[in-house]
Design an enzyme around this catalytic site. Structure first.
Site, PDB file in Angstrom:
ATOM      1  N   SER A 108       0.807  -1.225   0.000  1.00  0.00           N
ATOM      2  CA  SER A 108       0.000   0.000   0.000  1.00  0.00           C
ATOM      3  C   SER A 108       0.844   1.281   0.000  1.00  0.00           C
ATOM      4  CB  SER A 108      -0.898   0.048   1.241  1.00  0.00           C
ATOM      5  OG  SER A 108      -1.690  -1.102   1.301  1.00  0.00           O
ATOM      6  N   SER A 139      -6.962   0.450  -1.988  1.00  0.00           N
ATOM      7  CA  SER A 139      -7.799  -0.534  -2.701  1.00  0.00           C
ATOM      8  C   SER A 139      -7.300  -0.697  -4.134  1.00  0.00           C
ATOM      9  CB  SER A 139      -9.259  -0.065  -2.720  1.00  0.00           C
ATOM     10  OG  SER A 139      -9.747   0.055  -1.407  1.00  0.00           O
ATOM     11  N   TRP A 157       1.392   2.425   5.804  1.00  0.00           N
ATOM     12  CA  TRP A 157       0.567   1.453   6.542  1.00  0.00           C
ATOM     13  C   TRP A 157       1.214   0.086   6.687  1.00  0.00           C
ATOM     14  CZ3 TRP A 157      -2.983   4.628   8.081  1.00  0.00           C
ATOM     15  CH2 TRP A 157      -3.665   5.482   7.201  1.00  0.00           C
ATOM     16  N   TYR A 171      -0.108  -2.442 -14.626  1.00  0.00           N
ATOM     17  CA  TYR A 171       0.134  -3.430 -13.564  1.00  0.00           C
ATOM     18  C   TYR A 171       1.132  -4.509 -14.008  1.00  0.00           C
ATOM     19  CZ  TYR A 171      -3.029  -6.754 -15.854  1.00  0.00           C
ATOM     20  OH  TYR A 171      -3.610  -7.617 -16.740  1.00  0.00           O
ATOM     21  N   TYR A 187       2.286  -8.382  -9.582  1.00  0.00           N
ATOM     22  CA  TYR A 187       0.831  -8.241  -9.353  1.00  0.00           C
ATOM     23  C   TYR A 187       0.209  -9.598  -9.029  1.00  0.00           C
ATOM     24  CZ  TYR A 187      -0.143 -10.215 -13.973  1.00  0.00           C
ATOM     25  OH  TYR A 187      -0.232 -11.073 -15.026  1.00  0.00           O
ATOM     26  N   GLU A 195      -4.806 -15.531   0.171  1.00  0.00           N
ATOM     27  CA  GLU A 195      -4.605 -16.445   1.289  1.00  0.00           C
ATOM     28  C   GLU A 195      -4.538 -15.674   2.603  1.00  0.00           C
ATOM     29  OE1 GLU A 195      -1.286 -18.970   0.347  1.00  0.00           O
ATOM     30  OE2 GLU A 195      -2.370 -19.839  -1.341  1.00  0.00           O
ATOM     31  N   GLU A 250      -6.041  -5.685   4.218  1.00  0.00           N
ATOM     32  CA  GLU A 250      -6.053  -6.822   3.276  1.00  0.00           C
ATOM     33  C   GLU A 250      -7.337  -6.845   2.432  1.00  0.00           C
ATOM     34  OE1 GLU A 250      -4.155 -10.450   4.110  1.00  0.00           O
ATOM     35  OE2 GLU A 250      -3.053  -9.645   5.810  1.00  0.00           O
ATOM     36  N   ASN A 298     -15.882  -3.612   1.101  1.00  0.00           N
ATOM     37  CA  ASN A 298     -16.424  -3.373  -0.249  1.00  0.00           C
ATOM     38  C   ASN A 298     -15.659  -4.177  -1.301  1.00  0.00           C
ATOM     39  OD1 ASN A 298     -18.395  -1.627   0.559  1.00  0.00           O
ATOM     40  ND2 ASN A 298     -17.460   0.233  -0.266  1.00  0.00           N
TER      41      ASN A 298
HETATM   42  C1  LIG Z   1      -3.479  -0.915  10.719  1.00  0.00           C
HETATM   43  C2  LIG Z   1      -3.224  -1.108   9.259  1.00  0.00           C
HETATM   44  C3  LIG Z   1      -2.298  -2.051   8.850  1.00  0.00           C
HETATM   45  C4  LIG Z   1      -2.020  -2.246   7.485  1.00  0.00           C
HETATM   46  N1  LIG Z   1      -1.049  -3.118   7.103  1.00  0.00           N
HETATM   47  C5  LIG Z   1      -0.662  -3.159   5.782  1.00  0.00           C
HETATM   48  C6  LIG Z   1       0.474  -3.938   5.382  1.00  0.00           C
HETATM   49  O1  LIG Z   1       1.114  -4.619   6.191  1.00  0.00           O
HETATM   50  N2  LIG Z   1       0.846  -3.899   4.084  1.00  0.00           N
HETATM   51  C7  LIG Z   1       0.165  -3.166   3.153  1.00  0.00           C
HETATM   52  O2  LIG Z   1       0.566  -3.177   1.992  1.00  0.00           O
HETATM   53  N3  LIG Z   1      -0.916  -2.426   3.500  1.00  0.00           N
HETATM   54  C8  LIG Z   1      -1.346  -2.407   4.789  1.00  0.00           C
HETATM   55  N4  LIG Z   1      -2.417  -1.639   5.179  1.00  0.00           N
HETATM   56  C9  LIG Z   1      -3.145  -0.865   4.161  1.00  0.00           C
HETATM   57  C10 LIG Z   1      -4.539  -1.399   3.908  1.00  0.00           C
HETATM   58  O3  LIG Z   1      -4.485  -2.615   3.228  1.00  0.00           O
HETATM   59  C11 LIG Z   1      -5.330  -0.307   3.175  1.00  0.00           C
HETATM   60  O4  LIG Z   1      -5.564   0.730   4.114  1.00  0.00           O
HETATM   61  C12 LIG Z   1      -6.612  -0.820   2.607  1.00  0.00           C
HETATM   62  O5  LIG Z   1      -6.369  -1.688   1.538  1.00  0.00           O
HETATM   63  C13 LIG Z   1      -7.545   0.311   2.145  1.00  0.00           C
HETATM   64  O6  LIG Z   1      -6.866   1.221   1.346  1.00  0.00           O
HETATM   65  P1  LIG Z   1      -7.018   2.798   1.636  1.00  0.00           P
HETATM   66  O7  LIG Z   1      -6.710   2.993   3.074  1.00  0.00           O
HETATM   67  O8  LIG Z   1      -6.212   3.528   0.651  1.00  0.00           O
HETATM   68  O9  LIG Z   1      -8.557   3.079   1.431  1.00  0.00           O
HETATM   69  P2  LIG Z   1      -9.269   3.415   0.017  1.00  0.00           P
HETATM   70  O10 LIG Z   1      -8.859   2.415  -0.996  1.00  0.00           O
HETATM   71  O11 LIG Z   1      -9.083   4.845  -0.286  1.00  0.00           O
HETATM   72  O12 LIG Z   1     -10.788   3.164   0.400  1.00  0.00           O
HETATM   73  C14 LIG Z   1     -11.581   4.123   1.063  1.00  0.00           C
HETATM   74  C15 LIG Z   1     -13.034   3.651   1.025  1.00  0.00           C
HETATM   75  O13 LIG Z   1     -13.449   3.561  -0.358  1.00  0.00           O
HETATM   76  C16 LIG Z   1     -13.965   2.283  -0.620  1.00  0.00           C
HETATM   77  N5  LIG Z   1     -13.644   1.907  -2.000  1.00  0.00           N
HETATM   78  C17 LIG Z   1     -12.451   2.036  -2.650  1.00  0.00           C
HETATM   79  N6  LIG Z   1     -12.528   1.522  -3.889  1.00  0.00           N
HETATM   80  C18 LIG Z   1     -13.788   1.046  -4.025  1.00  0.00           C
HETATM   81  C19 LIG Z   1     -14.493   0.390  -5.064  1.00  0.00           C
HETATM   82  N7  LIG Z   1     -13.907   0.088  -6.236  1.00  0.00           N
HETATM   83  N8  LIG Z   1     -15.793   0.042  -4.851  1.00  0.00           N
HETATM   84  C20 LIG Z   1     -16.384   0.319  -3.676  1.00  0.00           C
HETATM   85  N9  LIG Z   1     -15.777   0.932  -2.652  1.00  0.00           N
HETATM   86  C21 LIG Z   1     -14.492   1.281  -2.823  1.00  0.00           C
HETATM   87  C22 LIG Z   1     -13.280   1.365   0.381  1.00  0.00           C
HETATM   88  O14 LIG Z   1     -14.058   0.188   0.606  1.00  0.00           O
HETATM   89  C23 LIG Z   1     -13.209   2.256   1.614  1.00  0.00           C
HETATM   90  O15 LIG Z   1     -14.416   2.185   2.321  1.00  0.00           O
HETATM   91  C24 LIG Z   1      -2.733  -1.471   6.530  1.00  0.00           C
HETATM   92  C25 LIG Z   1      -3.682  -0.538   6.947  1.00  0.00           C
HETATM   93  C26 LIG Z   1      -3.911  -0.343   8.290  1.00  0.00           C
HETATM   94  C27 LIG Z   1      -4.909   0.708   8.710  1.00  0.00           C
END
Ligand SMILES: Cc1cc2nc3c(=O)[nH]c(=O)nc-3n(C[C@H](O)[C@H](O)[C@H](O)COP(=O)(O)OP(=O)(O)OC[C@H]3O[C@@H](n4cnc5c(N)ncnc54)[C@H](O)[C@@H]3O)c2cc1C
Length: 389
Positions: free
Chosen positions: A136, A142, A166, A188, A242, A251, A373, A377
């Site tokens: 991330s 996402s 994160w 990608y 990817y 998994e 992970e 949504n």
């Molecule tokens: C405590 C913590 C630990 C983490 N650990 C890791 C880690 O070890 N490695 C790593 O790589 N990442 C890690 N992450 C990142 C985490 O995987 C992301 O925060 C998560 O995937 C969501 O991405 P974002 O925060 O950018 O939210 P966004 O992608 O911006 O999403 C915001 C909102 O929009 C919604 N949304 C986005 N796209 C769509 C769509 N196409 N359709 C419908 N709704 C949508 C989402 O569901 C969400 O409600 C961690 C995050 C946290 C908070």
């Protein structure tokens, strides 16, 4: 420790083989003895003491699927699920430390690592090095493949530049799986996974986040400023990162399901003990039918969530398709965890709202299950795609 798939045929999902039961019991005993006394302090200080991490290595839960020949447990993915569940029942921060190590980092190395990478990395991960998985970024969560981190070819290697955000285990990790794009013009199809070690020039760990829940688990920014990585550290093929990310996360989310059912069980344990001793109107509150029904509903939901997590993990170990089941188990178990922990706070009354009692922390911890992970949504999107085509 390995459980043969044939042993599992015709057995109920929750029936454990002898070695699974012994393993689960040893982790549960450890969680009570070594983790429970430290839970509040770790939450308050937002830190897992290194001595506890060392004990997790000694216990054998930091290299569960690593083959014996590399110093690991040589066990199954299902064992990882059992370990994450048992630890999360006491502290979901310890659960996620162990989860990321096994279901993301080691899993990716076992599946995609060259012989050289496995030989170099797996003994380290079994023997004391914590791993982290860095996909991330600030602008790509996402939509992970929209990452801005770049890797440019540079002689017999690559130079990585960019920032990850994160990243779980960032404070403790010595080894990182890092995704960067080597051919942005290919979209990608340029994404490549690299093994980066903490002491590499140009790499540093930045800010640690101050979080709502799982506070002891570190969540950090990673900075890459012309960080040079040898070609031998490419995990899998250039441009196939990817695929590695999708497959490991498919998994990994079963592990998050395990974290959520463990956490929910922990909250239910506290609630059951409390309602049996708290008296109001001259009776224990467990004697009120309304309370009995709330506990019964929570236990029922938790049982269904556990079955879905175990089923997804058993499917994975049996080499059968599990994509839909993994997404279902994550979304459902994280919702159940939120509901069960909320009920536990309610049943503790005012005491549920203060830090002297353990349930407010589990309530805070539960929220992350619907975010990392793949948010809920995104899980729904995966499930819908499988159903609707
Ligand atoms: C405590 C913590 C630990 C983490 N650990 C890791 C880690 O070890 N490695 C790593 O790589 N990442 C890690 N992450 C990142 C985490 O995987 C992301 O925060 C998560 O995937 C969501 O991405 P974002 O925060 O950018 O939210 P966004 O992608 O911006 O999403 C915001 C909102 O929009 C919604 N949304 C986005 N796209 C769509 C769509 N196409 N359709 C419908 N709704 C949508 C989402 O569901 C969400 O409600 C961690 C995050 C946290 C908070």
């Amino acid at each position: 420790m390995t459980t043969k798939t044939s042993e599992l045929r015709n057995l109920p999902l929750t029936a454990l083989s002898e070695d699974e039961r012994l393993f689960r019991d040893s982790v549960w005993e450890f969680a009570n003895r070594e983790v429970r006394p430290r839970v509040r302090e770790m939450d308050e200080h937002a830190k897992i003491p290194r001595e506890l991490i060392d004990k997790l290595f000694e216990l054998g839960v930091m290299g569960i699927e690593i083959p014996d020949s590399f110093g690991g447990g040589g066990a199954s993915f299902f064992h990882s699920v059992l370990a994450v569940e048992a630890l999360s029942r006491v502290d979901p921060s310890i659960g996620v430390l162990v989860d990321v190590q096994n279901t993301l980092v080691i899993n990716a190395l076992l599946r995609w690592g060259s012989d050289d990478i496995r030989r170099r990395c797996l003994p380290k991960l079994a023997g004391g090095t914590v791993g982290a998985y860095a996909l991330s970024e600030a602008g790509s969560g996402s939509d992970a493949f929209a990452m801005a981190t770049r890797a440019s070819e540079d002689g017999d290697g690559f130079t990585i530049t960019g920032r990850k955000l994160w990243i779980t285990n960032g404070s403790e990790a010595g080894l990182f799986i890092v995704f960067a794009n080597v051919r942005p013009e290919a979209g990608y199809r340029g994404i490549t996974a690299f093994v980066v070690e903490r002491d590499y020039d140009g790499f540093s760990v930045g800010k640690k986040e101050d979080k709502l829940g799982i506070r002891a688990s570190s969540t950090c920014e990673l900075l890459f400023d012309n960080c040079r990585v040898a070609r031998a550290n490419v995990l899998g093929e250039v441009g196939k990162g990817y695929k590695a990310a999708i497959e490991t996360l498919n998994e990994g989310r079963i592990g998050i399901g395990a974290q959520m059912i463990g956490l929910a069980q922990g909250a239910l344990d506290h609630a059951v003990a409390y309602v049996k001793q708290r008296k109001q109107f001259g009776k224990t509150i467990a004697e009120f039918q309304a309370v009995q029904h709330q506990i019964a509903r929570a236990a029922t939901e938790l049982e269904v969530a556990r079955l879905s997590v175990y089923n997804a993990a058993r499917l994975r170990d049996a080499g059968q398709p599990f994509l839909t089941e993994a997404a279902m188990c994550k979304i459902f178990s994280s919702e159940v965890a939120e509901r069960v922990t909320s009920l536990a706070v309610n049943l503790f009354g005012g005491y549920g709202f203060v830090k002297d009692y353990p349930v407010e922390k589990l309530y805070r911890d539960a929220k992350i299950g619907q975010i990392y992970e793949g948010t809920s949504n995104l899980q729904l999107q995966t499930i819908a795609k499988q159903i609707l085509g």
